[in-house]
Design a protein around this motif. Structure first.
Motif, PDB file in Angstrom:
ATOM      1  N   CYS A   1      15.407  68.188  77.096  1.00 18.43           N
ATOM      2  CA  CYS A   1      15.629  69.381  77.898  1.00 18.43           C
ATOM      3  C   CYS A   1      14.366  70.241  77.896  1.00 18.43           C
ATOM      4  O   CYS A   1      13.821  70.558  76.846  1.00 18.43           O
ATOM      5  CB  CYS A   1      16.813  70.164  77.333  1.00 18.43           C
ATOM      6  SG  CYS A   1      17.086  71.714  78.195  1.00 18.43           S
TER       7      CYS A   1
ATOM      8  N   ASN B   1      14.258  73.221  78.915  1.00 15.87           N
ATOM      9  CA  ASN B   1      14.628  74.610  78.664  1.00 15.87           C
ATOM     10  C   ASN B   1      14.702  74.924  77.173  1.00 15.87           C
ATOM     11  O   ASN B   1      14.057  75.847  76.694  1.00 15.87           O
ATOM     12  CB  ASN B   1      15.969  74.905  79.339  1.00 15.87           C
ATOM     13  CG  ASN B   1      16.373  76.356  79.180  1.00 15.87           C
ATOM     14  OD1 ASN B   1      15.591  77.244  79.503  1.00 15.87           O
ATOM     15  ND2 ASN B   1      17.562  76.599  78.687  1.00 15.87           N
ATOM     16  N   CYS B   2      15.484  74.129  76.443  1.00 17.60           N
ATOM     17  CA  CYS B   2      15.685  74.442  75.019  1.00 17.60           C
ATOM     18  C   CYS B   2      15.047  73.407  74.103  1.00 17.60           C
ATOM     19  O   CYS B   2      15.036  73.569  72.891  1.00 17.60           O
ATOM     20  CB  CYS B   2      17.181  74.559  74.722  1.00 17.60           C
ATOM     21  SG  CYS B   2      18.076  73.004  74.830  1.00 17.60           S
TER      22      CYS B   2
ATOM     23  N   TYR C   1      16.059  70.393  73.580  1.00 18.14           N
ATOM     24  CA  TYR C   1      17.046  69.485  73.008  1.00 18.14           C
ATOM     25  C   TYR C   1      16.700  68.041  73.364  1.00 18.14           C
ATOM     26  O   TYR C   1      16.389  67.713  74.500  1.00 18.14           O
ATOM     27  CB  TYR C   1      18.432  69.848  73.523  1.00 18.14           C
ATOM     28  CG  TYR C   1      19.548  69.042  72.908  1.00 18.14           C
ATOM     29  CD1 TYR C   1      19.708  68.996  71.524  1.00 18.14           C
ATOM     30  CD2 TYR C   1      20.452  68.347  73.715  1.00 18.14           C
ATOM     31  CE1 TYR C   1      20.746  68.263  70.961  1.00 18.14           C
ATOM     32  CE2 TYR C   1      21.488  67.614  73.159  1.00 18.14           C
ATOM     33  CZ  TYR C   1      21.633  67.585  71.790  1.00 18.14           C
ATOM     34  OH  TYR C   1      22.655  66.861  71.237  1.00 18.14           O
TER      35      TYR C   1
ATOM     36  N   CYS D   1      21.678  69.678  80.580  1.00 16.93           N
ATOM     37  CA  CYS D   1      21.567  69.654  79.125  1.00 16.93           C
ATOM     38  C   CYS D   1      22.925  69.921  78.480  1.00 16.93           C
ATOM     39  O   CYS D   1      23.584  70.901  78.805  1.00 16.93           O
ATOM     40  CB  CYS D   1      20.563  70.725  78.692  1.00 16.93           C
ATOM     41  SG  CYS D   1      20.423  70.893  76.903  1.00 16.93           S
TER      42      CYS D   1
ATOM     43  N   CYS E   1      22.411  73.512  76.262  1.00 16.52           N
ATOM     44  CA  CYS E   1      22.273  74.839  76.875  1.00 16.52           C
ATOM     45  C   CYS E   1      22.876  74.889  78.272  1.00 16.52           C
ATOM     46  O   CYS E   1      23.009  75.971  78.844  1.00 16.52           O
ATOM     47  CB  CYS E   1      20.804  75.258  76.908  1.00 16.52           C
ATOM     48  SG  CYS E   1      19.796  74.292  78.045  1.00 16.52           S
TER      49      CYS E   1
HETATM   50 ZN   LIG Z   1      18.795  72.591  76.983  1.00  8.17          ZN
END
Ligand SMILES: [Zn+2]
Length: 62
Positions: A8, A10-11, A13, A29, A32
């Motif tokens: 991911c 964004n986070c 992961y 994801c 998140c």
């Molecule tokens: Zn994420």
């Protein structure tokens, strides 16, 4: 069944998922919930045990 590696953006992961070739790639994801997941690689269980693999690669890359 091949295992795909996703991450991911964004986070951060990091996870793997077993999917068949006909399955759609994961984009959301599971951690998140953002649609920021991209495939890291899509190698269907390649075995690196054989010595011939990198030897041929080294030899031809000159
Ligand atoms: Zn994420």
């Amino acid at each position: 069944m091949p295992t795909y590696h996703y991450r991911c953006k964004n986070c951060g992961y990091d996870f793997t998922e077993q999917q068949s070739f006909s399955d759609e790639p994961i984009t959301v994801c599971p951690q998140c919930g953002q649609e920021q997941v991209h495939k890291v690689y899509a190698a269907p269980s390649i075995e690196f045990k054989g010595s011939g693999f990198y030897r041929t690669d080294r030899g031809s890359s000159k």
